[in-house]
Scaffold this motif. Structure first.
Motif, short mmCIF file in Angstrom:
data_model
loop_
_atom_site.label_atom_id
_atom_site.label_comp_id
_atom_site.label_asym_id
_atom_site.label_seq_id
_atom_site.Cartn_x
_atom_site.Cartn_y
_atom_site.Cartn_z
N LEU A 199 3.20 18.23 -8.46
CA LEU A 199 2.69 17.45 -7.33
C LEU A 199 3.58 17.64 -6.11
CD1 LEU A 199 1.90 14.03 -9.05
CD2 LEU A 199 0.31 15.89 -8.54
N GLU A 200 2.95 17.79 -4.97
CA GLU A 200 3.70 17.95 -3.72
C GLU A 200 3.20 16.92 -2.71
OE1 GLU A 200 3.05 21.73 -1.90
OE2 GLU A 200 3.92 21.07 0.01
N LEU A 201 4.11 16.08 -2.23
CA LEU A 201 3.72 15.05 -1.27
C LEU A 201 3.57 15.69 0.10
CD1 LEU A 201 3.25 12.02 -0.71
CD2 LEU A 201 5.67 11.87 -0.09
N VAL A 202 2.37 15.64 0.67
CA VAL A 202 2.18 16.24 1.99
C VAL A 202 2.09 15.21 3.11
CG1 VAL A 202 1.14 18.36 1.15
CG2 VAL A 202 -0.32 16.40 1.63
N GLY A 203 1.94 13.95 2.77
CA GLY A 203 1.90 12.97 3.85
C GLY A 203 1.74 11.54 3.37
N GLU A 204 2.03 10.61 4.31
CA GLU A 204 1.84 9.17 4.06
C GLU A 204 1.07 8.61 5.24
OE1 GLU A 204 6.47 8.57 3.18
OE2 GLU A 204 5.37 6.68 3.35
N CYS A 205 0.10 7.75 4.96
CA CYS A 205 -0.63 7.11 6.06
C CYS A 205 -0.64 5.61 5.87
CB CYS A 205 -2.07 7.62 6.11
SG CYS A 205 -2.20 9.37 6.49
N GLU A 206 -0.60 4.90 7.01
CA GLU A 206 -0.54 3.44 6.96
C GLU A 206 -1.91 2.79 7.02
OE1 GLU A 206 3.22 1.06 8.69
OE2 GLU A 206 1.83 1.92 10.16
N ASN A 207 -2.93 3.52 7.50
CA ASN A 207 -4.25 2.92 7.60
C ASN A 207 -5.34 4.00 7.53
OD1 ASN A 207 -4.90 3.97 10.32
ND2 ASN A 207 -3.25 2.59 10.96
N GLY A 208 -6.60 3.55 7.53
CA GLY A 208 -7.73 4.46 7.34
C GLY A 208 -7.87 5.49 8.45
N PHE A 209 -7.57 5.09 9.67
CA PHE A 209 -7.72 6.02 10.79
C PHE A 209 -6.75 7.19 10.65
CE2 PHE A 209 -10.84 4.01 13.27
CZ PHE A 209 -10.68 2.65 13.10
N GLU A 210 -5.50 6.84 10.34
CA GLU A 210 -4.51 7.90 10.15
C GLU A 210 -4.94 8.82 9.02
OE1 GLU A 210 -0.52 6.50 9.53
OE2 GLU A 210 -0.55 5.29 11.35
N CYS A 211 -5.50 8.22 7.97
CA CYS A 211 -5.93 8.99 6.81
C CYS A 211 -7.02 10.00 7.19
CB CYS A 211 -6.44 8.04 5.72
SG CYS A 211 -7.28 8.85 4.37
N LEU A 212 -8.03 9.53 7.89
CA LEU A 212 -9.14 10.43 8.26
C LEU A 212 -8.64 11.55 9.17
CD1 LEU A 212 -11.85 7.70 8.80
CD2 LEU A 212 -11.86 9.44 7.03
N LYS A 213 -7.74 11.19 10.08
CA LYS A 213 -7.19 12.18 11.00
C LYS A 213 -6.42 13.24 10.21
CE LYS A 213 -4.48 12.07 15.22
NZ LYS A 213 -3.67 11.19 16.06
N PHE A 214 -5.62 12.78 9.25
CA PHE A 214 -4.82 13.69 8.44
C PHE A 214 -5.71 14.63 7.64
CE2 PHE A 214 -0.55 14.44 6.80
CZ PHE A 214 -0.81 15.19 5.67
N LEU A 215 -6.75 14.06 7.03
CA LEU A 215 -7.64 14.86 6.19
C LEU A 215 -8.34 15.96 7.00
CD1 LEU A 215 -9.36 12.18 3.93
CD2 LEU A 215 -7.76 13.94 3.20
N SER A 216 -8.60 15.65 8.28
CA SER A 216 -9.33 16.64 9.07
C SER A 216 -8.42 17.77 9.53
CB SER A 216 -9.99 15.98 10.28
OG SER A 216 -8.99 15.48 11.14
#
Lengths: 249, 348
Positions: free
Chosen positions: A29-46
């Motif tokens: 497993l490799e940690l590529v990021g941490e997000c605090e809320n849904g908006f950050e998550c969607l942005k990261f995924l894109s």
């Protein structure tokens, strides 16, 4: 050895810390990021590749289910919740994997192994995820807000702001002050989940919010037109008219 | 209801038939009166008395309403006199109509008046006591049923209150924070365990207790905030401004916690970078003013489950102080405030 890219989405730092600690133990497993809320998550995924997503349910602004609704990408998801009977029910109904906080390392690894297995057999998790938000709403009396996505822009539409909904082949168009948005759901879904005191299915193609209706005019022998305060005119079928009459009485 | 009346009627009829039989035997065998006469006499007099027991019953019920012993005595003296008189005369009339003016029988009736009056008084006393007994048995049974119901209600509400006190969301989330701390910072984990246990102790202790000092309530709220701060870090910011003299004021216990829960729920989950909470307590000559404000974003408000916490607080204040103006809500586009007034030195 294949390393699976992991994204942690949780508004609580201590909760993220737990997962981070567990991840360091596994070499796959490799940690590529941490997000605090849904908006950050969607942005990261894109913008980045993510194989496995740990998604908390109760978060600021957008909850976990809404994030899944708006997601375009298709990572494997392990849902996380402390205590939410409705969420747990939704998970079980849709056979998606979830863990309850606090969870042990073993529990964590079991969930990860299962996700990796599904990954390898290319079992598509997306279909079960699509129904998740619906299963969640099914347990509540009614929905009070709808999240919509336009490209990279995300809007939250409060239900009492919606003037009407219109059928558009496979989608439903939601018309409100903020604008017009397409949602990947059926008219039937909205008929069942919007507050029935305000929203009436007046036509095969239209559900209207009665608070925005100025008056109803006769159109042809059996049909009518609903005139909205905004000036828009919607067709009212015979059936629809009966429904309106019933509500008013 | 019908069963009870039927029971009474059967009791009276049973006694009446027994007395009737006894009287018949006494007249026929003891006094050697003719067979038919003995039958008629005993049946008629006891039938009349049976009807009169209705009056006895009413008398018993009426005397229940007064507490004055003199009134009760007067009622019964009047009652016994009336009943016996009516009884003698009506029975005599009935027998006369049956047998006509037979001199021998009439003489017998006149001679036996004294005995009949004595028996009449005895019967009156007997039935009155019987009726009082019946009434009291009824009352006792009803009281037992009410007590059982009340005990059941208290048990149910205690259970519900206990369930409400142990807020599962808060508990599991706190335990998760604790779990995390135990891996990174043992000292802080220890602190949090103590905080959490003090918090739970206060919640459970104040179950039956109505009032505490403001200082106790504030300490409880502060513990809650400190526990939540571990979860949320810099996303939870709070500031307090409290009058020195406010701490000794008496306030209802566990009043502020639901308001704080709301503030965190609505603020934290609607904003991008966490909620800012202000807590103010000001002492005025006649009241203590407590104000709790939180920042929020109305666009991302989740209306689900709102209202009950605030409603309960309002109801509780109304019940305790009998006023509806003690809790007010005010809000603008980014701040939500709840203000509570606690009257000072109220005699509760």
């Amino acid at each position: 050895m294949k390393k699976y890219k992991v994204l942690i989405v949780d508004d609580e730092a201590p909760a993220r810390e737990v997962i981070k600690k567990f991840i360091t133990v596994r070499s796959d497993l490799e940690l590529v990021g941490e997000c605090e809320n849904g908006f950050e998550c969607l942005k990261f995924l894109s913008s980045e590749q993510v194989d496995l997503l740990f998604l908390d349910i109760q978060m600021p602004k957008l909850n976990g289910f809404e994030v899944v609704e708006l997601m375009v990408e298709k990572p494997s998801i392990i849902f996380v919740t402390a205590f939410d009977q409705y969420a747990i029910k939704a998970f079980e109904v849709n056979a998606v994997d979830y863990v309850l906080k606090p969870f042990s390392k073993d529990r964590f690894f079991a969930a990860v192994d299962k996700a990796i297995q599904n990954f390898q057999t290319e079992k598509s998790p997306v279909h079960s995820h699509q129904r998740l938000a619906e299963s969640y709403s099914d347990q509540m009396d009614q929905i009070d807000r709808i999240v919509v996505r336009q490209g990279n822009k995300i809007e939250v539409v409060q239900v009492d702001q919606i003037r009407y909904l219109q059928a558009e082949s496979d989608y439903v168009m939601i018309v409100c002050e903020k604008g017009k948005f397409l949602k990947n759901k059926t008219m039937r879904y909205f008929e069942d989940h919007l507050p029935q005191t305000e929203f009436i299915r007046i036509h095969r193609s239209f559900i209207v919010n009665m608070t925005f209706v100025k008056n109803i005019e006769k159109y042809t022998k059996d049909t009518y037109l609903a005139i909205l305060t905004s000036g828009e005119k919607l067709n009212v079928s015979q059936e629809g008219y009966k429904r309106i009459r019933k509500k008013i009485v | 209801m019908i069963k009870k009346v039927a029971l009474k009627i059967w009791t009276v009829l049973l006694i009446a038939s027994t007395l009737s039989t006894i009287q018949f035997i006494v007249l026929w065998q003891g006094y050697n009166m003719p067979f038919v006469y003995s039958m008629v006499d005993s049946l008629a007099t006891n039938l009349v008395f049976t009807v009169l027991t209705i009056g006895l019953w009413l008398n018993v019920r009426i005397t229940e309403l007064t507490k004055n012993p003199m009134e009760i005595i007067i009622h019964h003296l009047t009652g016994v006199t009336l009943v016996v008189l009516i009884w003698i005369y009506v029975s005599r009339f009935a027998i006369r109509s049956f047998f006509g003016d037979d001199a021998f029988l009439m003489a017998f009736l006149s001679q036996s008046v004294a005995v009949r009056v004595a028996i009449g008084i005895l019967l009156y006393v007997f039935f009155t006591i019987l009726f009082y007994l019946l009434v009291n048995m009824e009352r006792l049974a009803k009281r037992k049923e009410e007590e059982a119901n009340l005990r059941q209600m208290v048990r149910e509400s205690e259970l519900q209150a206990l369930k409400n006190q142990i807020n599962p969301h808060f508990l599991f989330n706190s335990l998760n924070s604790l779990y995390s701390l135990s891996m990174t910072n043992n000292e802080k984990a220890g602190e949090m365990i103590l905080n959490l246990s003090e918090f739970m102790r206060y919640s459970l202790k104040n179950e039956g207790i109505q009032f505490v000092t403001f200082e106790n309530e504030w300490m409880h709220i502060k513990r809650y905030l400190d526990i939540e701060k571990i979860r949320f870090g810099n996303n939870l910011h709070y500031e307090e401004v409290i009058d020195d003299l406010a701490y000794d004021q008496v306030v209802p216990s566990m009043l502020l916690q639901p308001l704080l829960e709301n503030a965190i729920k609505h603020g934290m989950y609607s904003l991008d970078h966490g909620v800012s909470i202000d807590f103010i307590a000001k002492l005025y000559p006649v009241y203590l003013q407590i104000k709790l404000c939180n920042t929020y974003d109305p666009e991302f408000q989740n209306k689900r489950g709102t209202g009950t916490g605030l409603k309960n607080v309002k109801q509780r204040l109304e019940k305790i102080y009998h006023r509806t103006d003690l809790c007010t809500v005010s809000s603008n586009e980014n701040r939500f405030c709840v203000e509570i007034i606690i009257p000072r030195n109220e005699k509760i």
